[in-house]
Design a protein around this motif. Structure first.
Motif, PDB file in Angstrom:
ATOM      1  N   ARG A   1      -1.194   9.847   7.437  1.00 50.73           N
ATOM      2  CA  ARG A   1      -0.417  10.684   6.513  1.00 50.73           C
ATOM      3  C   ARG A   1       0.732   9.860   5.968  1.00 50.73           C
ATOM      4  N   ASN A   2       1.026  10.064   4.690  1.00 51.69           N
ATOM      5  CA  ASN A   2       2.139   9.389   4.016  1.00 51.69           C
ATOM      6  C   ASN A   2       2.047   7.873   4.145  1.00 51.69           C
ATOM      7  N   TRP A   3       0.834   7.340   3.901  1.00 49.03           N
ATOM      8  CA  TRP A   3       0.609   5.895   3.975  1.00 49.03           C
ATOM      9  C   TRP A   3       1.158   5.235   2.715  1.00 49.03           C
ATOM     10  N   ARG A   4       1.994   4.232   2.916  1.00 50.55           N
ATOM     11  CA  ARG A   4       2.621   3.533   1.792  1.00 50.55           C
ATOM     12  C   ARG A   4       2.120   2.106   1.695  1.00 50.55           C
ATOM     13  N   SER A   5       2.028   1.650   0.455  1.00 52.92           N
ATOM     14  CA  SER A   5       1.690   0.254   0.191  1.00 52.92           C
ATOM     15  C   SER A   5       2.805  -0.331  -0.660  1.00 52.92           C
ATOM     16  N   GLY A   6       3.766  -0.945  -0.018  1.00 55.88           N
ATOM     17  CA  GLY A   6       4.870  -1.555  -0.748  1.00 55.88           C
ATOM     18  C   GLY A   6       5.487  -0.594  -1.735  1.00 55.88           C
ATOM     19  N   ARG A   7       5.623  -1.039  -2.961  1.00 53.90           N
ATOM     20  CA  ARG A   7       6.210  -0.204  -4.009  1.00 53.90           C
ATOM     21  C   ARG A   7       5.151   0.493  -4.860  1.00 53.90           C
ATOM     22  N   SER A   8       3.901   0.335  -4.482  1.00 48.57           N
ATOM     23  CA  SER A   8       2.811   0.903  -5.280  1.00 48.57           C
ATOM     24  C   SER A   8       2.744   2.413  -5.206  1.00 48.57           C
ATOM     25  N   GLY A   9       3.234   2.972  -4.109  1.00 51.55           N
ATOM     26  CA  GLY A   9       3.188   4.410  -3.971  1.00 51.55           C
ATOM     27  C   GLY A   9       2.712   4.824  -2.600  1.00 51.55           C
ATOM     28  N   GLU A  10       2.296   6.082  -2.519  1.00 52.13           N
ATOM     29  CA  GLU A  10       1.958   6.674  -1.239  1.00 52.13           C
ATOM     30  C   GLU A  10       0.705   7.529  -1.365  1.00 52.13           C
ATOM     31  N   ILE A  11      -0.112   7.478  -0.322  1.00 54.42           N
ATOM     32  CA  ILE A  11      -1.247   8.387  -0.200  1.00 54.42           C
ATOM     33  C   ILE A  11      -0.807   9.477   0.762  1.00 54.42           C
ATOM     34  N   ASP A  12      -0.884  10.728   0.325  1.00 61.24           N
ATOM     35  CA  ASP A  12      -0.416  11.829   1.162  1.00 61.24           C
ATOM     36  C   ASP A  12      -1.216  11.935   2.455  1.00 61.24           C
ATOM     37  N   ILE A  13      -2.541  11.973   2.328  1.00 59.05           N
ATOM     38  CA  ILE A  13      -3.404  12.100   3.509  1.00 59.05           C
ATOM     39  C   ILE A  13      -4.643  11.231   3.306  1.00 59.05           C
TER      40      ILE A  13
ATOM     41  N   LYS B   1      -1.828   9.233 -12.284  1.00 55.15           N
ATOM     42  CA  LYS B   1      -1.726   9.392 -10.832  1.00 55.15           C
ATOM     43  C   LYS B   1      -3.061   9.076 -10.182  1.00 55.15           C
ATOM     44  N   ALA B   2      -4.172   9.506 -10.793  1.00 58.98           N
ATOM     45  CA  ALA B   2      -5.503   9.208 -10.253  1.00 58.98           C
ATOM     46  C   ALA B   2      -5.729   7.693 -10.202  1.00 58.98           C
ATOM     47  N   ASP B   3      -5.317   6.969 -11.242  1.00 61.71           N
ATOM     48  CA  ASP B   3      -5.438   5.509 -11.255  1.00 61.71           C
ATOM     49  C   ASP B   3      -4.614   4.892 -10.129  1.00 61.71           C
ATOM     50  N   ARG B   4      -3.407   5.404  -9.904  1.00 58.76           N
ATOM     51  CA  ARG B   4      -2.554   4.887  -8.830  1.00 58.76           C
ATOM     52  C   ARG B   4      -3.216   5.131  -7.472  1.00 58.76           C
ATOM     53  N   LEU B   5      -3.818   6.320  -7.298  1.00 58.74           N
ATOM     54  CA  LEU B   5      -4.496   6.612  -6.038  1.00 58.74           C
ATOM     55  C   LEU B   5      -5.680   5.668  -5.816  1.00 58.74           C
ATOM     56  N   ARG B   6      -6.403   5.335  -6.879  1.00 60.60           N
ATOM     57  CA  ARG B   6      -7.519   4.384  -6.750  1.00 60.60           C
ATOM     58  C   ARG B   6      -7.003   3.019  -6.312  1.00 60.60           C
ATOM     59  N   ARG B   7      -5.903   2.563  -6.916  1.00 58.45           N
ATOM     60  CA  ARG B   7      -5.312   1.263  -6.534  1.00 58.45           C
ATOM     61  C   ARG B   7      -4.833   1.291  -5.083  1.00 58.45           C
ATOM     62  N   LEU B   8      -4.198   2.393  -4.687  1.00 62.49           N
ATOM     63  CA  LEU B   8      -3.736   2.515  -3.302  1.00 62.49           C
ATOM     64  C   LEU B   8      -4.922   2.524  -2.331  1.00 62.49           C
ATOM     65  N   ALA B   9      -6.004   3.191  -2.708  1.00 61.61           N
ATOM     66  CA  ALA B   9      -7.200   3.204  -1.862  1.00 61.61           C
ATOM     67  C   ALA B   9      -7.737   1.788  -1.683  1.00 61.61           C
ATOM     68  N   GLU B  10      -7.719   0.986  -2.750  1.00 65.57           N
ATOM     69  CA  GLU B  10      -8.160  -0.406  -2.648  1.00 65.57           C
ATOM     70  C   GLU B  10      -7.283  -1.179  -1.669  1.00 65.57           C
ATOM     71  N   CYS B  11      -5.979  -0.938  -1.700  1.00 64.91           N
ATOM     72  CA  CYS B  11      -5.056  -1.594  -0.756  1.00 64.91           C
ATOM     73  C   CYS B  11      -5.381  -1.173   0.675  1.00 64.91           C
TER      74      CYS B  11
END
Length: 118
Positions: free
Chosen positions: A27-39, A71-81
Motif C-alpha cells: 500500500r502507498n508504494w512510492r517510486s522516487g518522485r514519479s508518484g505513488e500506487i495506492d494498492i 493519471k493512467a499513464d503515470r500508473l503504467r510507468r509506476l507499474a513498470e518501476c
C-alpha cells in the motif's frame, strides 16, 4: 482531513479487494518522485495496480470518473518501476483497477470496484 479521508477510503478499498479474493501486497508504494500506487495486489497470477478515489457526497465528480488518461499513464510507468524492482511481470500480466469510495452524508460508504480500467 484530506489525508484521513484518503486513508479511510484506501482501508475500505483494501478490504473490498480482499473480499474479492485478492491478496494486498503493498500500500502507498512510492517510486522516487514519479508518484505513488495506492494498492498493489495479486489476483491469481496477475498483478493489480489499484487506484483509489474517495469522495464525500456533494457537488464533486463521482470517484469513478476521476481516473484521467494522464493519471493512467503515470500508473503504467509506476507499474513498470515496481516490476523492475520485483523480478518482472507475473504470468498473468498486469491490470489497472479503480476503486471508488463515495461517502454519503448518512449511511454506509458505497465502494465500487472496476477491473481493467486502463
Amino acid at each position: 482531513m484530506a489525508l484521513a479521508l484518503g486513508r479511510y477510503g484506501e482501508d475500505l478499498a483494501a478490504r473490498r479487494l480482499a473480499e474479492a479474493g485478492m491478496t494486498v501486497i503493498a500500500r502507498n508504494w512510492r517510486s522516487g518522485r514519479s508518484g505513488e500506487i495506492d494498492i498493489l495486489a495479486r489476483d491469481g497470477d496477475a498483478l493489480v495496480v489499484c487506484e483509489v478515489k474517495t469522495r464525500r457526497a456533494g457537488p464533486f465528480e463521482h470517484p469513478m470518473e476521476a481516473l484521467r488518461p494522464r493519471k493512467a499513464d503515470r500508473l503504467r510507468r509506476l507499474a513498470e518501476c515496481w516490476l523492475a524492482d520485483h523480478g518482472g511481470p507475473p504470468p498473468g500480466g498486469v491490470r489497472i483497477d479503480l476503486v471508488g469510495v463515495l461517502l454519503p452524508r448518512r449511511g454506509a460508504p458505497v465502494v465500487e470496484h472496476a477491473r481493467g480500467v486502463a
